[in-house]
Scaffold this active site. Structure first.
Site, PDB file in Angstrom:
ATOM      1  N   LYS B  76      38.701  29.172  51.503  1.00  0.00           N
ATOM      2  CA  LYS B  76      38.495  29.815  50.207  1.00  0.00           C
ATOM      3  C   LYS B  76      39.826  30.436  49.780  1.00  0.00           C
ATOM      4  CE  LYS B  76      35.341  33.230  48.118  1.00  0.00           C
ATOM      5  NZ  LYS B  76      34.259  34.186  48.412  1.00  0.00           N
ATOM      6  N   SER B 151      30.225  33.531  45.558  1.00  0.00           N
ATOM      7  CA  SER B 151      31.520  33.175  45.028  1.00  0.00           C
ATOM      8  C   SER B 151      32.230  32.072  45.818  1.00  0.00           C
ATOM      9  CB  SER B 151      32.417  34.407  44.979  1.00  0.00           C
ATOM     10  OG  SER B 151      32.674  34.882  46.294  1.00  0.00           O
ATOM     11  N   SER B 175      28.124  35.875  49.188  1.00  0.00           N
ATOM     12  CA  SER B 175      29.042  34.837  48.696  1.00  0.00           C
ATOM     13  C   SER B 175      29.274  33.664  49.634  1.00  0.00           C
ATOM     14  CB  SER B 175      30.389  35.457  48.343  1.00  0.00           C
ATOM     15  OG  SER B 175      30.301  36.121  47.120  1.00  0.00           O
TER      16      SER B 175
END
Lengths: 95, 483
Positions: B76, B151, B175
């Site tokens: 990420k 996210s 997330s």
């Protein structure tokens, strides 16, 4: 919506964010809605409850006070949008 | 080749079925063929990855047995990587190249992993759809008109679309787990303090935690074994020993008790989600696990509590983005204060501004006690709910999200509705517990449904054990989207 509790201009100032008029009105709407929802918390009696800032029992972590030969000044300064003579450069502070 | 799990690829590499360079090439070919539709990545690091793969091949040839040797992994884009960009999905960090590696990256590299690129995310991890990325939204590989969740939507979509072998995400309020559930993959948020946060760009420091997004629970256990552990560079990382998660996968689960919170099986949950979750509880019962009803009475207050506290922490954390030391600086001239305020206006997107402003409000004079301290007190009550529940059960199970993947644009203008969809995941962050989403079925529209397993603090072992046994009896995790 409940009575407005916040002054969007003051919050923008605290947050150091310039907001356009359209951003302000949109944010005011959303914030009002969110704060109205958050009012839910006032239903709970928390007078005898201790606040939790952190879930783990945090202790101060100390390391040995040793000098390390690493000097990354050049690499770190490289990241700055504006720099001069080994320093960060910013606009005039006192006018 | 791109469909392999970590454990399969590791065996194949050892047995010389293919080389690390060939595996990397297969992954990049897969990315080339589907990325236009899915857009999981913000940027790829092909040259660095090729170097790492070549090195892995040399090490493999010399009989080196490092645990991730030659395995392509995606990160990420808020996990700092030396020598390639770390944008946090934000314009304000668009050109930022970290001068150091995050501790997890250091560990992955030491284990021989090949870092293939950085995945898309909601800006600064603030969002549940990956639509607040300053770059572009990611699509759900199962239905391109829907969001992958957020996210860590890019990481989950990349794993689901087989654009990597595994990925890391981060989880502040769900997330990792929510996108894992929307994309039909496995996502583990370890206990707060389990994984070092050094080099993870902070959103809400008392909640943030890095964790694996993988194709199987066994892979999640394997990756956890590598990234978990105390780190002197993170004073909040816990000094607790890390068990052998792989050995724990095969323990006998018979006789364990699963707590079913009645608040998590309420009318607010989509009927198809509920049905799939209830079927998977029956599958757990078949494994000899005994269900017990539990109560988490403060669940209804979790969303309000979380948004006050996380936004307050975010407003403090994100004050560092001021156009001085790194990142974007506004071109518009003026004095220092104007430079700050214009930089932040132009550099941050709507959701980030909204949360900073909300946090500034909760911390402001006159409201601090009524909002911030009140939130911290309710956090105590939510944590206590879990402590009491765990007296009656060994782990907790329920739906990960009340609904399957939303349509793109559906929640953009209704932040409160988006926040409410995180109700079952963010309680877990408020209490600092480990939580995992595993695929447990599909809706009639062929959208994946996630089952959330919640463990006691530092007991990832039990939920990984249960998840692995569940995956031995089911094949939801073996299904891939048609792209």
């Amino acid at each position: 919506m409940t009575e407005k509790k916040f002054d969007i201009d003051n919050l923008a100032k605290l947050a150091r964010i310039n907001l356009s008029d359209s951003e302000k009105s949109k944010l005011e709407g959303h914030l009002g809605q969110i704060l109205e929802y958050v009012e839910l918390l006032s239903q709970i009696d928390t007078s005898d409850v201790k606040p939790t800032s952190h879930v783990l029992p945090l202790r101060n972590v100390c390391r040995e006070d040793k000098v390390t030969p690493k000097d990354d000044t050049v690499n770190y300064l490289e990241l700055a949008p504006q720099k001069d003579k080994g320093h960060y450069e910013v606009p005039q502070i006192i006018s | 080749m791109h469909r392999k799990t970590i454990l399969q690829a590791r065996d194949d590499l050892k047995n010389k079925k293919y080389s690390a360079c060939e595996l990397l090439e297969a992954i990049y070919n897969r990315i080339d063929s589907v990325e236009e539709k899915v857009r999981s990545y913000i940027h790829l690091s092909k040259e660095l990855a090729l170097e790492q793969a070549k090195e892995a091949d040399a090490r493999l040839a010399s009989g080196d047995d490092a645990p991730l040797l030659g395995i392509p992994i995606a990160l990420k884009d808020l996990i700092c990587t030396k020598g390639s960009r770390t944008t946090c999905g934000s314009k304000i960090l668009d050109n930022f190249v970290s001068p150091y590696d995050a501790t997890v990256v250091k560990k992955l590299k030491e284990a021989g992993a090949v870092i293939i690129g950085k995945t898309n995310m909601d800006e600064f991890a603030m969002g549940s759809t990956t639509e607040s990325s300053a770059y572009y939204p990611t699509a759900n590989p199962w239905d391109l008109s829907r969001t992958p969740g957020g996210s860590s939507g890019g990481s989950a979509a990349a794993v689901a679309a087989n654009e990597c072998i595994a990925a890391l995400g981060s989880d502040t309020g769900g997330s990792i787990r929510q996108p894992a559930s929307f994309c039909g993959v496995t996502g583990l948020k370890p206990t707060y303090g389990r994984v070092s946060r050094f080099g993870l760009v902070a959103f809400a420091s008392s909640f943030d935690q890095i964790g694996p997004v993988t194709k199987t629970v066994a892979d999640a256990a394997y990756l956890s074994g590598i990234i978990c552990g105390n780190d002197p560079m993170d004073s909040t990382s816990a000094n607790v020993s890390v068990p052998d998660f792989m050995a724990g996968l095969e323990k006998n689960v018979k006789g364990l008790k699963v707590g079913l919170p009645k608040e998590y099986f309420s009318s607010g949950v989509d009927p198809e989600v509920l049905e799939n979750v209830q079927n998977s509880i029956k599958a757990l019962e078949k494994l000899g696990i005994e269900p017990v009803e539990i109560e988490l009475p403060h669940t209804q207050y979790a969303v309000a509590t979380y948004y006050i506290l996380a936004c307050a922490e975010a407003s403090a954390n994100l004050s560092r983005f001021d156009g001085v030391k790194y990142g974007f600086r506004s071109e518009s001239s003026g004095d220092l204060n104007k430079m700050y305020t214009n930089t932040r206006q132009e550099g941050f997107g709507d959701e980030v501004k909204r949360r900073i402003i909300l946090g500034a409000f909760a911390l402001s004079s006159g409201y601090y006690d009524a909002y911030y301290i009140k939130g911290q007190k309710v956090r105590t009550l939510i944590k206590k709910d879990f402590d009491q529940a765990f007296e009656k059960c060994d782990f907790i199970a329920g739906p990960n999200s009340p609904v399957p993947a939303f349509k793109l644009n559906e929640k953009l203008n209704d932040p409160l509705q988006m926040y409410l969809s995180d109700i079952f995941t963010l309680s877990v962050n408020l209490a600092g517990l480990p939580g995992m989403s595993i695929p447990c079925g599909f809706t009639s529209q062929n959208l994946p449904v996630g089952l959330q397993l919640i463990g006691r603090p530092f007991d990832e072992e039990t939920i990984l054990n249960i998840g692995n046994q569940f995956q031995k009896e089911t094949d939801f995790h073996k299904k891939f989207p048609n792209l």
